[in-house]
Scaffold this active site. Sequence first.
Site, PDB file in Angstrom:
ATOM      1  N   HIS A   1      66.769  87.321 196.898  1.00 50.85           N
ATOM      2  CA  HIS A   1      67.284  87.463 198.262  1.00 50.85           C
ATOM      3  C   HIS A   1      68.295  86.375 198.629  1.00 50.85           C
ATOM      4  CE1 HIS A   1      67.652  88.812 202.258  1.00 50.85           C
ATOM      5  NE2 HIS A   1      66.393  88.935 202.603  1.00 50.85           N
TER       6      HIS A   1
ATOM      7  N   ASN B   1      75.055 106.824 195.321  1.00 53.39           N
ATOM      8  CA  ASN B   1      75.197 108.020 194.477  1.00 53.39           C
ATOM      9  C   ASN B   1      75.713 107.608 193.096  1.00 53.39           C
ATOM     10  OD1 ASN B   1      75.850 110.446 193.255  1.00 53.39           O
ATOM     11  ND2 ASN B   1      77.167 111.171 194.912  1.00 53.39           N
TER      12      ASN B   1
END
Length: 464
Positions: free
Chosen positions: A168, A384
């Site tokens: 993170h 995608n």
Amino acid sequence: MASLSSKSDLVFAVRRREPELVGPAEATPREVKPLSDIDDQDGLRFHIPVVQFYRYDPSMAGKDPVEAIRKALAKTLVFYYPFAGRLKEGPGRKLMVDCTAEGVLFIEADADVTLNQFGDNLQTPFPCMDELLYDVPGSEEMLNTPLLLIQVTRLKCGGFIFAIRLNHSMCDATGLVQFLSAVGEIARGMLQPSVLPVWRREILSARDPPRVTCTHPEYDEQVPYTTEISTPQDDMVNESFFFGPTELATVRSFLPSHKLRCSNFEVITAFIWRCRTIALQPNSDEQVRILCIVNARAKLDSPLPTGYYGNAFAFSPAITTAGKLCGNPFEYAVELVKKAKANITREYMHSLADLMAIKGRPQFIMENSFLVSDLKLAGFRQVNFGWGNAIYGGLSKGGIGPVPSLGSFFVPFKNDKGEEGLLTPICLSSKAMERFIKELDNVLKNHNQPTRVGLNSGFIGSSL
């Protein structure tokens, strides 16, 4: 309101190949790049697990998602080459990336299961998640280890699961989606990402000299942990809860008409915070905090450059006592959440960066805090790789970070009725989870008006 339980009894075999390192497909600069003073605070020094589920696409017949993503990853790392490096720590706990081009961890896998076997309501907690995102021994450290761990698992139906674990300190959800979208674009044939990455971490680094000009109560001195924070992992329960049109209408009906101009995030967050506080049973005079993760990109007078993928948010707090939170009308909690969201400004972010440099990058207060992140616009589902959008895209579980019960997040979700809404996972001890569900059910199933909570022997008791 019953939680949305996934197929928790579903068990399947996952066959993994040995983890490999995937580096940039071309030579990249060998340099050391400091993180910002927002990036390297103590509260971000953990890993974020994200999972994406994809259906079989007949137009991609004969194409292997593992190979497509592996090749695209190597090409994308040419642009995002800091991800292929390793974090190291300098004086004053300052984090920096040594751009060594060593690569990110990549695992190829196959699972003996179809997507349909996961059920109609595809949401956290997912069965066998530890097998779908394998924790490679030794890779969980913050320093001197790969910054990304990726596992692509083929399914029997032709679909696949993409899972990634991110350090993170490197970026936030917006930055991660930017990176994953770039991998997707290159997997679909583009030569470079449509949005080129921008490092520029100095924009959110401490000023010279640093000066704290705003109040930051979320970083006040830590107090001892409660029993809930120190609850053993094997007694922690993860459940997901769906808030669709019906649930939202029910909760909003308890607000006076002049208070209805508030977002769904504010309403749901206030409702969950209140129910969660009752479930945890703190003393009525104990301070409780809501920490709303606010994306500062739109809050800055000079917007961050397009392509910036560092952490650009703050833990914006509102503070009250448990007795006031649960004893006042529901609108009181909603106003506190609205106030927390409104705190973030350009000066606040610079003041926060300065505080980190001055105070040695402290941890935010975890005691009696509830941290919420709104990921509905992050765009995980729109990533995608050539097989269309993800059916589910987002964090793989609740209870991530230094304390499992501390935080939650909202992701867009469509239930089996076709209703769009927000899904939020909650992690609590088993007893607290029972009380939490009882509180939600009392309002959402029984349509009972939230009432002022009575106090019993110094603890918050009764239900909403």
